[in-house]
Every structure is written in C-alpha cells, then in structure tokens.
Design a protein around this motif. Structure first.
Motif, PDB file in Angstrom:
ATOM      1  N   THR A 262      -7.662   5.933  -8.684  1.00  0.00           N
ATOM      2  CA  THR A 262      -7.664   7.223  -7.984  1.00  0.00           C
ATOM      3  C   THR A 262      -8.843   8.160  -8.177  1.00  0.00           C
ATOM      4  O   THR A 262      -9.769   7.642  -9.094  1.00  0.00           O
TER       5      THR A 262
ATOM      6  N   ALA B 248       1.905   6.654  -6.873  1.00  0.00           N
ATOM      7  CA  ALA B 248       0.751   7.820  -7.126  1.00  0.00           C
ATOM      8  C   ALA B 248       1.382   9.073  -7.160  1.00  0.00           C
ATOM      9  O   ALA B 248       1.155   9.855  -8.122  1.00  0.00           O
ATOM     10  N   GLY B 249       2.237   9.387  -6.525  1.00  0.00           N
ATOM     11  CA  GLY B 249       2.923  10.563  -6.251  1.00  0.00           C
ATOM     12  C   GLY B 249       3.831  10.824  -7.169  1.00  0.00           C
ATOM     13  O   GLY B 249       3.909  11.924  -7.867  1.00  0.00           O
TER      14      GLY B 249
ATOM     15  N   SER C  98      -4.456  10.752  -5.280  1.00  0.00           N
ATOM     16  CA  SER C  98      -4.525   9.846  -3.952  1.00  0.00           C
ATOM     17  C   SER C  98      -5.104   8.598  -4.231  1.00  0.00           C
ATOM     18  O   SER C  98      -6.229   8.441  -4.684  1.00  0.00           O
ATOM     19  N   PRO C  99      -4.570   7.463  -4.139  1.00  0.00           N
ATOM     20  CA  PRO C  99      -5.200   6.241  -4.348  1.00  0.00           C
ATOM     21  C   PRO C  99      -6.262   6.124  -3.460  1.00  0.00           C
ATOM     22  O   PRO C  99      -6.286   6.327  -2.308  1.00  0.00           O
ATOM     23  N   THR C 100      -7.489   5.413  -3.997  1.00  0.00           N
ATOM     24  CA  THR C 100      -8.538   5.258  -3.239  1.00  0.00           C
ATOM     25  C   THR C 100      -8.790   3.605  -2.984  1.00  0.00           C
ATOM     26  O   THR C 100      -9.401   3.116  -2.119  1.00  0.00           O
TER      27      THR C 100
ATOM     28  N   ASP D 275       1.040   4.134  -2.794  1.00  0.00           N
ATOM     29  CA  ASP D 275       1.191   5.712  -2.711  1.00  0.00           C
ATOM     30  C   ASP D 275       2.211   6.528  -3.362  1.00  0.00           C
ATOM     31  O   ASP D 275       2.032   7.585  -3.718  1.00  0.00           O
ATOM     32  N   ARG D 276       3.477   6.035  -3.130  1.00  0.00           N
ATOM     33  CA  ARG D 276       4.551   6.728  -3.568  1.00  0.00           C
ATOM     34  C   ARG D 276       4.344   6.630  -5.295  1.00  0.00           C
ATOM     35  O   ARG D 276       4.900   7.555  -5.804  1.00  0.00           O
TER      36      ARG D 276
ATOM     37  N   GLY E  11       0.800  -1.142   0.095  1.00  0.00           N
ATOM     38  CA  GLY E  11      -0.147  -0.038   0.081  1.00  0.00           C
ATOM     39  C   GLY E  11       0.975   1.116  -0.140  1.00  0.00           C
ATOM     40  O   GLY E  11       0.626   2.100  -0.662  1.00  0.00           O
ATOM     41  N   VAL E  12       2.110   1.327   0.655  1.00  0.00           N
ATOM     42  CA  VAL E  12       2.781   2.643   0.575  1.00  0.00           C
ATOM     43  C   VAL E  12       3.331   2.582  -0.584  1.00  0.00           C
ATOM     44  O   VAL E  12       3.865   3.756  -0.906  1.00  0.00           O
TER      45      VAL E  12
END
Length: 333
Positions: free
Chosen positions: A61, A34-35, A41-43, A31-32, A27-28
């Motif tokens: 997202t 996506a950035g 931001s991922p949903t 997140d990175r 998951g983390v």
C-alpha cells in the motif's frame, strides 16, 4: 542447496490459494483486509509460493508493505486462535518476529464474512532473505543470535493445546509406517538406523517446554536491517527442549560443502545454548540422536509430500535431497 523461489507455474496442488475455503477473487479479499487493518488502499499484492501450509500474501500500500497469513481450510477456529495467541506471546517475550498489526477493533485475527469466513493475521513485511534463499548458513555471530532467540522462545510461559504435526520428531514412528513403502531399500536401512537410536532416548522424562519446532533455513531470516528474524510458529508445541536444538543442528547449520558433521554441529549448539539455558546431562547425551532423527524426518516428510500428497515441487525435492544426503553423511560409514 537450491533456492526455492518458484519459477514454475503452480499446479492445482502446489497453489497456496487452493488451500483456502474460498474460491473467489483474492483481490477483493485483499481490499477488505486493508480496510479492516487500516493500512491504506492496496496498490499491489502477490502470493508467496513456498511452503505447505496456509496462504501467505504480500500486500503493498502507499503506507507500507505487509504480509497477510490467510489460514487454510484445514485450520478450525480453535487452531487459528491457538496460532494467533502463540504469535502474540512470542512478540511479548521479545522474540524477533515481524510486528503484528491489529484491526480497527483491536483484534489480531480478522475473518472475512464475504469470503466464506476465511481468517487471517497481518504482519509488517520485513525486507530480507531467509537462509534458504541465501543458500547459506548463519555466520558465527548470527548463530549466537539464533540461539539467543531460541532461548527466549523456550522460556515463554505458555503450554498450548497439543497440535499433531506429522513432521515433528516425536511422531517418527507414525511417519515411518505411513511412508516406508515408498522408500528405496538402501535409504530405508538408514532411516531404521536413525530410528533405532531415537527409540533409546527417554523422551518423556526429558525437560519439556514451549518449542517453536521449526528453526530451519526457511524460517530464519537475515533482515536488511542486520537483525535476525524468527518466522512461522505454525508447528509450535510443548516438546522436549532439545527438539529446538536438534532442528537447528540438523537443518539451519547444515552446509553441504562444510566438513562439519552433525556431531560437530550439535556440540556447537550445546555450547552456545548451555550458557543461556543450562541443559541437563541427559539432554546433552541425547541431542545427537535426536538431531539424527530430525534428519530422518526431513527425508520422510519429503516422501510424504511427494508420494501421498502429490506435491512434486522443487521444495519437495529439496527436503528429499537434504534428508538423504544428511543420513548418508552420518550413517554410511
């Protein structure tokens, strides 16, 4: 033919996440990713279970839906650069491939330094179903589109560094030696018949070009927008041009309930492709034997996954049944 969407809980060998050089929280990493690609931001995210290579993750997202292909620990940086270059060249050539997303730095590949350096590419998610999921073959118009796409791929002016693929038809002898002890005697005879025909082909003197190499039901998608999409260039190589057509005839156009033989399918593919990229008399002469070897490789590849790699999955059974049935239909006469 079975739909290969996994319903069982993956075992350690089945789980695509285990292919990564990273054992932490995915998951983390998402997140990175996506950035880095600036997609919002991922949903939600999910791992795609089908396939034997890499780890494909669907990311949702607020801005849209994407697929991250996170490369396995078996791919070094050279192999990753090779793959990303191939995808870029395919898109540039007008091949219907899911659009590639670039990072804020204008790069196609992103490496996560906080996840042991795992690398990935990001693509737009295309809504649709592969012909494996549809449990069908393309209709006549779609077949023409697939052949048009194959012709575009084969005209790409790129000779990539050679990548050894155990499933590739030219490696049939190596595959046979690796798995022959696991094959039932009756099936072994069928494989030997297919190999005998393949060995007679003057492979080295046939026209070679850039080849996708895996135009199978699993890699050809009917999009909800009505378009045909070509997926997964992971085994693309410089091969005999008829390898592309052999895989299409052996796999994509195979319909267990149809009366069409492999000979019928190769003739159909030859007719369509020859109008776009004229084939030589030698290519036309040897396509059937090449495609027959392709069926044998599907069967042996299934044995490799089951008995050597321990992948006792529904997907492996699919390859075993497809190859066995295909060989028996052509050679048990």
């Amino acid at each position: 033919m079975k739909d290969l969407k996994r319903e069982n809980t993956p075992t350690e060998k089945q789980n695509p996440i285990d292919r990564l050089a990273y054992k932490g929280d995915l998951g983390v990493v998402v997140d990175r990713v996506a950035g880095a690609y600036e997609i919002g931001s991922p949903t939600n995210f999910s791992v795609i279970g089908v396939g034997y290579e890499d780890c494909n993750v669907v990311i949702q997202t607020a801005d849209g839906k994407y697929v991250a292909k996170i490369f396995s620990k078996d791919r070094n940086q050279e192999a990753i650069a090779r793959y990303s270059t191939i995808m870029e060249k395919a898109v540039e050539a007008g091949v219907n491939h899911p659009p590639l997303i670039k990072t804020s730095n204008g790069e196609v590949v992103y490496s996560d330094p906080q996840a042991n350096g795992v690398s990935m590419v990001l693509m737009q998610f295309v809504e649709g179903q592969t012909f494996l999921e549809l449990n069908s073959v393309p209709d006549v118009k779609e077949q023409e589109t697939v052949i048009e796409q194959a012709a575009k791929v084969n005209k790409i002016d790129y000779h990539p560094p050679y990548l050894f693929d155990t499933w590739a038809i030219p490696n049939i002898k190596e595959m046979f030696e690796r798995i022959k002890k696991f094959i039932e005697p009756a099936d072994l005879k069928l494989i030997e018949k297919a190999m005998a025909r393949y060995i007679e082909i003057p492979v080295d003197t046939l026209p070679h070009c850039f080849v996708h190499g895996d135009f199978t039901k699993a890699n050809i998608m009917r999009g909800n927008d009505g378009k045909i999409y070509i997926l997964d260039f992971s085994v693309a190589n410089w091969y005999p041009r008829i390898q592309e057509l052999a895989v299409i005839a052996a796999n994509l156009l195979y319909d267990e309930g149809s009366g069409l033989s492999l000979r019928d399918r190769t003739e159909r593919v030859l007719e369509m492709y020859d109008e776009l990229n004229p084939l030589t008399p030698e290519e036309k002469q040897h396509l059937y034997a090449y495609a027959l070897a392709g069926i044998a490789m599907e069967f042996m590849g299934g044995h490799q996954e089951k008995f050597i790699k321990g992948n006792t999955t529904e997907e492996t059974e699919y390859w075993l049944n497809l190859g066995r049935n295909g060989l028996r239909k052509e050679l048990s006469k």
